[in-house]
Design an enzyme around this catalytic site. Structure first.
Site: not given
Lengths: 481, 111
Positions: A85, A163, A187
């Site tokens: 990420k 996210s 997330s």
């Protein structure tokens, strides 16, 4: 050595790939090249990729091949390509936090998680997309990243969740062998549910946050997002550990192996085995989409032979949601104060994010402290509850993925959210795992989430592994065009 | 004292002064109104204390960051702050003792 990498390889488990690499049936370089090719082909279509790290990946893969050839095998992640990420710092490679104002940001150091995975021999092939600033400013639409919306590979008209949208999409689509996501509140669990992944949110403090974008210093966790629970256990073992650069990381050793209680794949679970005690969270099956409900009930049937299931277990009646919201607002506004005060929030993609940081800045100190004080009785009550169970279970999300192009609150307005399971677990730092349990409308995956006591990841993994030994949802592959 | 230190103190003072002014503006109608209006407004304030606080906080946003926000965005900010006031009220309903400390610790050692 055969260098023919097929789709079967790209969707193989970490153990399978590791066996092939250790026995030199597949080279790390060939495997890496194949994932790089797939990232090129599908990464942008899925809105999953920010930067493909071609040169670094090839270099790391060649080094891994040489080491293994010379007899130095580091362990199950040696030579395994992964995605990260884009909120974790990587030396000399852009780290954008998913946000236009930071798209040229480059750090001169690696986050601890990057360092630890490198030491385990894993190969970084891509920085993966994410909701801008990890969603801290209140986005209300899938289009909330400077790379555009992440798309679930099961149906690209739908969001991959957030996210950690890139890790969700890329791992489910076989663009990487595994990925690293992060969770402040939901997330990892949300994109894992929307993409049919096995995502593990570790206990707060299990994994160093050093080098990861701070949204909330007291809530942020980094964790593995994989195609199976077993993979998640292997990756967590490489990431975990005390780090002097993150004072909130804890010195609690974590090792992971499939337990001897664990049945082999497709082998019936022995009836004389001690059953896990599993509580179904009260209210968690209300207000669900029909398929989510059906799949959840079917999952309970699968779990019953090896779990004692207790229905209607209520969460403590405490304001988990307000506490998490207040903490994220206050810590996020402080951590990103420079952006807010510079006026560059207007460059953010989501219309809500352009003003969300300003209202978040107005949390009063006493309200923030009230939230932080409430976390102690919350921990006490949650520990009292969870000490009676091996885990509590609920659907991972009450609907399938949200359609792209529609505000979240307008996507499925008839299905209100249930008890604050995600907020409760995050407020007190508990671990959780989401595993796939079927499909709902429009070929979109559904999932279950197991939550457990702090430092109880292995218990959750044991239950999830047992579930996956009896189901094949984690082995399904999306069709990409 | 370094120049930057003076600036910090100065800006801090002015922010405090400003906050005081905003707080005074928020309560000024209550202090200056004739009896009947004053009591009506008192009732109104009792009904919606969060809205008054939200109004004051929104004025702070306007003063500090208004140049970055459109009128429509300011409306969203106000709505959002009102929601946060309700959130704060929800948290206040849980009784805490003086001894209930926040869930964080300060360490004297450097990390």
């Amino acid at each position: 050595m055969s260098q023919d990498i097929t789709e079967d390889h790209l969707f193989a488990s970490i153990r399978e790939l590791s066996d092939l690499i250790r026995n030199r049936k597949v080279s790390c370089l060939a495997l890496t090249q194949a994932y790089l090719g797939r990232l090129e082909k599908y990464g942008t279509k899925l809105g999953a990729v920010v930067t493909i790290t071609h040169d670094l990946a090839r270099k790391q893969a060649q080094a891994a091949d040489e080491e293994i050839r010379s007899g130095h095998f580091r362990g199950p992640l040696h030579g395994i390509p992964y995605g990260l990420k884009d909120l974790a710092a990587t030396k000399g490679i852009p780290t954008t936090w998913g946000a236009e104002p930071y798209k040229n940001q480059v750090f001169d150091f690696d986050a601890t998680v990057v360092k630890k995975l490198r030491e385990a021999g894993a190969i970084l092939v891509a920085k993966l997309s994410m909701v801008e600033l990890a969603g801290g400013f209140g986005y209300n639409n899938a289009d909330a990243s400077f790379t555009g919306p992440g798309r679930t590979p099961w149906n690209t008209n739908y969001w991959s969740g957030g996210s950690s949208s890139g890790p969700g999409a890329a791992t489910a689509a076989g663009l990487v062998a595994f990925s690293i996501g992060s969770e402040t509140s939901g997330s990892i669990i949300c994109p894992s549910a929307f993409c049919g992944l096995s995502g593990l949110r570790p206990t707060y403090g299990r994994v160093s946050r050093y080098g990861a974008m701070a949204l909330s210093w007291t809530l942020d966790k980094l964790g593995p997002m994989c195609r199976s629970a077993d993979d998640s256990g292997l990756v967590l073992a490489a990431m975990a550990g005390k780090d002097p650069r993150d004072p909130t990381s804890i010195n609690k050793p974590f090792s992971y192996s499939l337990s001897d209680q664990q049945p082999s794949e497709n082998e019936p679970i022995k009836s004389n085995r001690k059953k896990f005690k599993l509580g179904v969270i009260k209210g968690s099956t209300d207000h669900l989409q029909e398929a989510v409900k059906r799949n959840f009930q079917d999952s309970l049937k699968i779990l019953r032979p090896f779990c004692e299931i207790i229905d209607e277990v209520p969460l403590p009646d405490l304001p988990f949601d307000p506490v998490v919201e207040t903490i994220v607002d206050a810590e996020g506004a402080s951590a990103l104060r420079g952006l807010v005060e510079s006026g560059r929030s207007k460059q953010l993609r989501s219309t809500n994010d352009r003003w969300g940081g300003y209202s978040g800045s107005m949390i009063l100190a006493v309200d923030y402290l009230q939230a932080m004080r409430l976390r102690v009785p919350m921990k006490r009550e949650m520990e009292r509850l969870y000490s009676r169970y091996d885990a509590l279970i609920a659907p991972a999300w009450n609907t399938v993925a949200f359609p792209i192009g529609k505000d979240f609150d307008k996507a499925y307005p008839e299905f209100s959210s249930g008890p604050p399971i995600i907020e409760a677990g995050n407020a007190v730092g508990q671990p959780a795992i989401s595993v796939p349990n079927g499909f709902g409308q429009d070929n979109l995956p559904t999932g279950i989430q197991l939550t457990g006591r702090v430092w109880g990841e292995n218990r959750l993994l044991a239950i999830a592994n047992a579930f996956q030994s009896q189901t094949g949802w984690h082995k399904k592959r999306p069709t990409l065009s | 004292m370094r120049e930057t230190d003076r600036k910090d103190i100065g800006s801090c003072r002015s922010r405090r002064d400003f906050a005081k002014k905003v707080a005074l503006l928020a309560v000024a109608p209550l202090l200056s109104s004739p009896g009947s209006i004053r009591s009506q407004e008192k009732e109104s304030a009792k009904d919606k204390p969060g809205e008054i606080v939200a109004g004051a906080l929104t004025q702070i946003v306007q003063a500090r960051y208004g140049q970055y926000l459109t009128p429509e965005q300011m409306k969203e900010v106000k709505k959002s702050i009102e929601g946060k006031q309700r959130t704060a009220e929800t948290m206040k309903k849980v009784k805490l003792q003086n001894s209930d400390e926040p869930a964080f610790s300060f360490f004297a050692d450097l990390p």
